[in-house]
Write a protein that holds these residues in place. Sequence first.
Motif, PDB file in Angstrom:
ATOM      1  N   THR A  88       0.810  -1.377   0.010  1.00  0.00           N
ATOM      2  CA  THR A  88      -0.124  -0.164  -0.005  1.00  0.00           C
ATOM      3  C   THR A  88       0.852   1.220   0.081  1.00  0.00           C
ATOM      4  N   PRO A  89       0.522   2.434  -0.334  1.00  0.00           N
ATOM      5  CA  PRO A  89       1.259   3.623  -0.447  1.00  0.00           C
ATOM      6  C   PRO A  89       1.769   4.008   1.032  1.00  0.00           C
ATOM      7  N   ALA A 133      -2.089   6.453  -4.983  1.00  0.00           N
ATOM      8  CA  ALA A 133      -3.148   6.138  -4.528  1.00  0.00           C
ATOM      9  C   ALA A 133      -4.398   6.288  -4.927  1.00  0.00           C
ATOM     10  N   PRO A 162      -5.414  -2.128  -8.656  1.00  0.00           N
ATOM     11  CA  PRO A 162      -4.736  -2.425  -7.794  1.00  0.00           C
ATOM     12  C   PRO A 162      -3.313  -2.090  -7.782  1.00  0.00           C
ATOM     13  N   SER A 210      -1.556  -0.319  -9.539  1.00  0.00           N
ATOM     14  CA  SER A 210      -1.047   1.157  -9.332  1.00  0.00           C
ATOM     15  C   SER A 210      -0.899   1.588  -7.601  1.00  0.00           C
ATOM     16  N   HIS A 211      -1.393   0.616  -6.893  1.00  0.00           N
ATOM     17  CA  HIS A 211      -1.069   1.140  -5.327  1.00  0.00           C
ATOM     18  C   HIS A 211       0.061   0.158  -4.827  1.00  0.00           C
TER      19      HIS A 211
END
Length: 292
Positions: free
Chosen positions: A119-120, A164, A169, A171-172
């Motif tokens: 996650t970011p 974000a 998904p 891209s996250h």
Amino acid sequence: MSAASERPSGHKIAILASRVGADEKRLFDAFDRRGVPFDHLDTRRQWFLAGQRDMPWNLALNREIGQVRAAYAAHSLAAAGVEVVNSAEATEACGDKWRTTMVLQAARLPTPRTALGLTPQAALDALDSLGYPALIKPLVGSWGRLVVRLPDRAGAEGVLEYAAALPGPQSHLAYVQELIDKPGRDIRVIVVGGQVLGAVYRTSESLRTNVALGGEARPCEVTPEISKLSLDAAAAVGAEIAGVDLIEDQDGRLLVLEVNHRVEFAGFQSAHGDRIDVAGFIVDHLLERAQR
């Protein structure tokens, strides 16, 4: 063209490419000079029938620039009994930076310290561990596109906030890496069939040294260390034809940055001139494979 079985028979080698650039033209010319027929398959018009086995080729060179199409085409051809260079497994290992890193690490090859944030927010924690400045890179991509230098946590927060908000998904996920203080260059080594053809320094005033983005290439002496690292990296990902990118840290230690399964060699060819015929080496390797 429609189904693969409707193409003219008699050709043993196919070249998959939706984009015919200078390198593909060199490959076509190398086949022509040897009097060897081939089929150029534009993957944008290609489809496969499940269970099909009567392909007119026994070997295919995968030059498809789109990572997803390249991988699916390789899997589909392999399922039909066609040997693909590079294989679907090598294409997938090279085409995803995190998978490349894991394979290189498993082979105990030296690489920059790298982390994957799922996650970011997790990426920010990873960056705190790696330290700044650092880099964030897309998992899939070429030519150094979307590679961003992160000077500090504030800069990272801005980039990751944007990531974000992107759809999808993947891209996250955040592939982050320590920034190596390299001497304004990296090294591109071309490997074909377990042989190092040569190497070039790629230099640029910007972060990215890709020749496609304006970087300059000049010959680099292939030392025993460069040769061994490059051969080991190509073998680790299972690539018969590979462009291995190395970088030097300030102590002169070599690190493997990535391995390219669809190596672009225009800059390499320009630097070495007629002394090294990359396309010729590739075609000769394919011809040897086709005769096995």
